[in-house]
Design a protein around this motif. Structure first.
Motif, short mmCIF file in Angstrom:
data_model
loop_
_atom_site.label_atom_id
_atom_site.label_comp_id
_atom_site.label_asym_id
_atom_site.label_seq_id
_atom_site.Cartn_x
_atom_site.Cartn_y
_atom_site.Cartn_z
N ARG A 146 0.83 -1.21 0.00
CA ARG A 146 0.00 0.00 0.00
C ARG A 146 0.86 1.26 0.00
O ARG A 146 0.60 2.21 -0.75
CB ARG A 146 -0.95 -0.03 1.20
CG ARG A 146 -2.16 0.86 1.04
CD ARG A 146 -3.18 0.69 2.15
NE ARG A 146 -2.61 0.84 3.47
CZ ARG A 146 -2.49 -0.14 4.38
NH1 ARG A 146 -2.91 -1.35 4.10
NH2 ARG A 146 -1.98 0.09 5.55
N GLN A 147 1.92 1.26 0.81
CA GLN A 147 2.83 2.42 0.87
C GLN A 147 3.52 2.68 -0.46
O GLN A 147 3.91 3.81 -0.74
CB GLN A 147 3.88 2.20 1.95
CG GLN A 147 3.36 2.27 3.35
CD GLN A 147 4.39 1.80 4.37
OE1 GLN A 147 5.54 1.52 4.04
NE2 GLN A 147 3.97 1.72 5.62
N ASN A 148 3.64 1.66 -1.27
CA ASN A 148 4.32 1.78 -2.56
C ASN A 148 3.35 1.80 -3.74
O ASN A 148 3.74 1.55 -4.88
CB ASN A 148 5.35 0.67 -2.70
CG ASN A 148 6.52 0.91 -1.78
OD1 ASN A 148 7.40 1.70 -2.09
ND2 ASN A 148 6.53 0.27 -0.62
N ASP A 149 2.08 2.07 -3.46
CA ASP A 149 1.04 2.25 -4.49
C ASP A 149 0.88 1.03 -5.39
O ASP A 149 0.59 1.15 -6.58
CB ASP A 149 1.32 3.49 -5.34
CG ASP A 149 1.33 4.75 -4.51
OD1 ASP A 149 0.47 4.87 -3.60
OD2 ASP A 149 2.18 5.63 -4.76
N ILE A 150 1.03 -0.17 -4.80
CA ILE A 150 0.82 -1.39 -5.56
C ILE A 150 -0.58 -1.95 -5.27
O ILE A 150 -1.22 -2.51 -6.14
CB ILE A 150 1.93 -2.42 -5.25
CG1 ILE A 150 3.27 -1.85 -5.74
CG2 ILE A 150 1.63 -3.78 -5.89
CD1 ILE A 150 4.49 -2.65 -5.36
#
Length: 97
Positions: free
Chosen positions: A60-64
Protein backbone atom coordinates in the motif's frame (compact mmCIF):
# COMPACT_ATOMS: atom_id res chain seq x y z
CA UNK A 1 20.20 13.39 -15.89
CA UNK A 2 17.78 15.75 -14.17
CA UNK A 3 16.71 15.45 -10.56
CA UNK A 4 13.20 14.42 -11.70
CA UNK A 5 14.59 11.66 -13.95
CA UNK A 6 16.79 10.38 -11.13
CA UNK A 7 13.81 10.40 -8.77
CA UNK A 8 11.69 8.41 -11.23
CA UNK A 9 14.47 5.82 -11.68
CA UNK A 10 14.69 5.44 -7.90
CA UNK A 11 10.92 4.95 -7.67
CA UNK A 12 11.04 2.34 -10.44
CA UNK A 13 13.88 0.48 -8.72
CA UNK A 14 11.87 0.51 -5.47
CA UNK A 15 8.80 -0.81 -7.30
CA UNK A 16 10.72 -3.80 -8.65
CA UNK A 17 12.46 -4.45 -5.34
CA UNK A 18 9.04 -4.67 -3.67
CA UNK A 19 8.16 -7.44 -6.14
CA UNK A 20 11.22 -9.40 -5.00
CA UNK A 21 9.42 -11.17 -2.15
CA UNK A 22 7.46 -14.41 -2.63
CA UNK A 23 4.93 -13.47 0.05
CA UNK A 24 4.11 -10.22 -1.71
CA UNK A 25 4.00 -12.00 -5.07
CA UNK A 26 1.43 -14.46 -3.68
CA UNK A 27 -0.70 -11.55 -2.48
CA UNK A 28 -0.46 -9.79 -5.84
CA UNK A 29 -1.32 -13.02 -7.64
CA UNK A 30 -4.44 -13.47 -5.49
CA UNK A 31 -5.45 -9.84 -6.01
CA UNK A 32 -5.06 -10.25 -9.79
CA UNK A 33 -8.08 -12.53 -9.59
CA UNK A 34 -10.32 -10.56 -7.21
CA UNK A 35 -10.35 -8.09 -4.35
CA UNK A 36 -10.07 -9.67 -0.90
CA UNK A 37 -10.01 -8.87 2.81
CA UNK A 38 -7.02 -9.80 4.99
CA UNK A 39 -8.71 -12.98 6.29
CA UNK A 40 -9.37 -14.33 2.81
CA UNK A 41 -5.94 -13.28 1.57
CA UNK A 42 -4.31 -15.09 4.49
CA UNK A 43 -6.25 -18.26 3.67
CA UNK A 44 -5.47 -17.95 -0.04
CA UNK A 45 -1.71 -17.45 0.37
CA UNK A 46 -1.24 -19.73 3.39
CA UNK A 47 0.12 -17.11 5.75
CA UNK A 48 -0.97 -15.58 9.04
CA UNK A 49 -3.22 -12.52 9.04
CA UNK A 50 -0.43 -10.61 10.77
CA UNK A 51 2.09 -11.48 8.05
CA UNK A 52 -0.37 -10.59 5.29
CA UNK A 53 -1.22 -7.28 6.99
CA UNK A 54 2.47 -6.43 7.18
CA UNK A 55 3.00 -7.21 3.49
CA UNK A 56 -0.14 -5.27 2.53
CA UNK A 57 1.20 -2.26 4.39
CA UNK A 58 4.37 -2.35 2.30
CA UNK A 59 2.39 -2.82 -0.91
CA UNK A 60 0.00 0.00 0.00
CA UNK A 61 2.83 2.42 0.87
CA UNK A 62 4.32 1.78 -2.56
CA UNK A 63 1.04 2.25 -4.49
CA UNK A 64 0.82 -1.39 -5.56
CA UNK A 65 -2.42 -2.14 -3.69
CA UNK A 66 -5.23 0.06 -2.43
CA UNK A 67 -7.88 -0.49 0.20
CA UNK A 68 -11.47 0.47 0.86
CA UNK A 69 -13.71 -0.05 3.83
CA UNK A 70 -16.77 -2.28 3.52
CA UNK A 71 -18.52 -2.19 6.88
CA UNK A 72 -16.09 -3.68 9.39
CA UNK A 73 -13.87 -5.18 6.67
CA UNK A 74 -11.06 -3.59 4.72
CA UNK A 75 -11.01 -4.84 1.16
CA UNK A 76 -7.77 -4.84 -0.82
CA UNK A 77 -7.29 -4.68 -4.58
CA UNK A 78 -4.51 -3.85 -7.00
CA UNK A 79 -3.91 -0.13 -7.29
CA UNK A 80 -4.54 -0.18 -11.04
CA UNK A 81 -4.38 -2.38 -14.13
CA UNK A 82 -0.71 -1.54 -14.67
CA UNK A 83 0.24 -3.64 -11.65
CA UNK A 84 -1.66 -6.61 -13.05
CA UNK A 85 -0.10 -6.09 -16.49
CA UNK A 86 3.45 -5.99 -15.07
CA UNK A 87 2.81 -9.08 -12.96
CA UNK A 88 1.24 -10.99 -15.86
CA UNK A 89 3.99 -10.06 -18.31
CA UNK A 90 6.64 -11.07 -15.77
CA UNK A 91 5.01 -14.47 -15.26
CA UNK A 92 4.73 -14.99 -19.03
CA UNK A 93 8.42 -14.18 -19.40
CA UNK A 94 9.37 -16.72 -16.74
CA UNK A 95 7.14 -19.47 -18.14
CA UNK A 96 8.54 -19.11 -21.66
CA UNK A 97 12.17 -19.55 -20.59
Amino acid sequence: MTHDEEYMLQKEAMFFSILGDTGRIKIIQALCETELCVNHLAERVGASQSAVSHQLSILRQNDIVKSRRDGKNVIYSLDDEHVKDIFTIGMEHIRHK
